[in-house]
Design an enzyme around this catalytic site. Sequence first.
Site, PDB file in Angstrom:
ATOM      1  N   ASP A 178       0.840  -1.187   0.000  1.00  0.00           N
ATOM      2  CA  ASP A 178       0.000   0.000   0.000  1.00  0.00           C
ATOM      3  C   ASP A 178       0.888   1.254   0.000  1.00  0.00           C
ATOM      4  O   ASP A 178       1.662   1.439  -0.930  1.00  0.00           O
ATOM      5  CB  ASP A 178      -0.946  -0.042   1.203  1.00  0.00           C
ATOM      6  CG  ASP A 178      -2.008   1.044   1.161  1.00  0.00           C
ATOM      7  OD1 ASP A 178      -2.988   0.887   0.409  1.00  0.00           O
ATOM      8  OD2 ASP A 178      -1.858   2.056   1.870  1.00  0.00           O
ATOM      9  N   TYR A 305      -2.291  10.915   1.461  1.00  0.00           N
ATOM     10  CA  TYR A 305      -3.184  10.895   0.309  1.00  0.00           C
ATOM     11  C   TYR A 305      -3.322  12.288  -0.288  1.00  0.00           C
ATOM     12  O   TYR A 305      -3.363  12.448  -1.514  1.00  0.00           O
ATOM     13  CB  TYR A 305      -4.563  10.368   0.718  1.00  0.00           C
ATOM     14  CG  TYR A 305      -4.601   8.876   0.927  1.00  0.00           C
ATOM     15  CD1 TYR A 305      -4.843   8.019  -0.140  1.00  0.00           C
ATOM     16  CD2 TYR A 305      -4.411   8.321   2.184  1.00  0.00           C
ATOM     17  CE1 TYR A 305      -4.890   6.650   0.041  1.00  0.00           C
ATOM     18  CE2 TYR A 305      -4.447   6.954   2.378  1.00  0.00           C
ATOM     19  CZ  TYR A 305      -4.682   6.125   1.299  1.00  0.00           C
ATOM     20  OH  TYR A 305      -4.710   4.774   1.482  1.00  0.00           O
ATOM     21  N   HIS A 358      -5.318  -7.582   0.888  1.00  0.00           N
ATOM     22  CA  HIS A 358      -4.499  -6.385   1.033  1.00  0.00           C
ATOM     23  C   HIS A 358      -3.599  -6.449   2.260  1.00  0.00           C
ATOM     24  O   HIS A 358      -2.467  -5.979   2.239  1.00  0.00           O
ATOM     25  CB  HIS A 358      -5.437  -5.179   1.128  1.00  0.00           C
ATOM     26  CG  HIS A 358      -4.762  -3.857   1.058  1.00  0.00           C
ATOM     27  ND1 HIS A 358      -4.186  -3.378  -0.097  1.00  0.00           N
ATOM     28  CD2 HIS A 358      -4.569  -2.892   1.994  1.00  0.00           C
ATOM     29  CE1 HIS A 358      -3.682  -2.177   0.121  1.00  0.00           C
ATOM     30  NE2 HIS A 358      -3.897  -1.860   1.377  1.00  0.00           N
TER      31      HIS A 358
END
Length: 382
Positions: A178, A305, A358
Amino acid sequence: MTNSQQDIRPFTIDIPQAQLDDLRARLTATRWPDELPGVGWDRGVPVGYLKELAAYWADGYDWRAHEAALNEHPQFLTTIDGQNLHFLHVRSPEPAARPLLMLHGWPGTFADFLDVIGPLTDPDAPGGPFHLVIPSLPGFGFSTPLAGPGMDAGRMAAILAELMDRLGYQRYGVHGYDTGSWVGPLLAAQVPDRVTGVHLNGMITFPVGADGEFDGLSEAEQTRWERMENFNDGYLQCNSKRPQTVAYGLTDSPSGQLAWIVEKYKELTVPEDGLPEDSVDRDRMLTGISIYWLTATAGSAAQIYYEALAGASWDSEPAPRGTTPLAVLLTAHDVTIRRWAERDHNIVRWTELDDGGHFLSMERPDLLVADIREFFGELAAG
């Protein structure tokens, strides 16, 4: 001892009891919303499920036991480029073990790797052991406060390169998923003479508008791309555009923080139609969520982000193709497209699994450990 080594300070997690009492009181006093009948998980986390999980967090989950388990591993703090940085440094009993930097993602923490520490540092393991450096990425957990705007993946990479230098590691491998899968390759690009190889899962690849880049995609790759295009990216939009606004609710309401993160465990694990705890141990999930809550880092962790997706870290020209050997471990839930990965990176190993999602280090740590060992063993043999 060098000055940089003197700047590294031992650290022990010791959350004041008043914070734990406050957490329990807030969970107990949650004002629950209504929900439409019969919608299940389609519109978000069901009230009944979250009520039960919140009650367990308040009265069943034992933070002190898990805090003690975290503190069994040597932890440290240092400051690099104005950023406080927390990390585990777990050395194998084998002095000649290879150094490995392990990078978590969102909504993860350094605790995501607890189940792989023992196997990877085992001196008798096939393929040889590793010395592990496992940081909390800047803005996450105990690596706070965030030093300021501009803490994008590239700056994180530079800070981690300095960390490994301070620890005396001249050559080392990197694993990431990630967010860690953004940071790892950038670290290798910044110090290619230091990074022996990069191992990734949860890697994201994108089209760039080139002619023919969708031609000949396999059926599996078409499915991955469709899954990525149709993924519920509500959290991504909030984190990347208004992280500060989202932070108020998540920092004030532990039930809100719980719902925000546990939904990702539901959506990003395998089996997708199961409950989150069908894939990841409930206490392990709550340990990570507790770290977010107890450090009040919902907002600062989301800033990566904003930096990446709101334009702060995009270059006008594509980055040069990486030269460091890179391995991709593709789980049953990942959406990586091989040709796009090979366009940007020197892929030397590509492994596709029919299991895991994930959060592979918590879902199937055995598969992750095996692939890391094999990849770095191949590099050493080559």
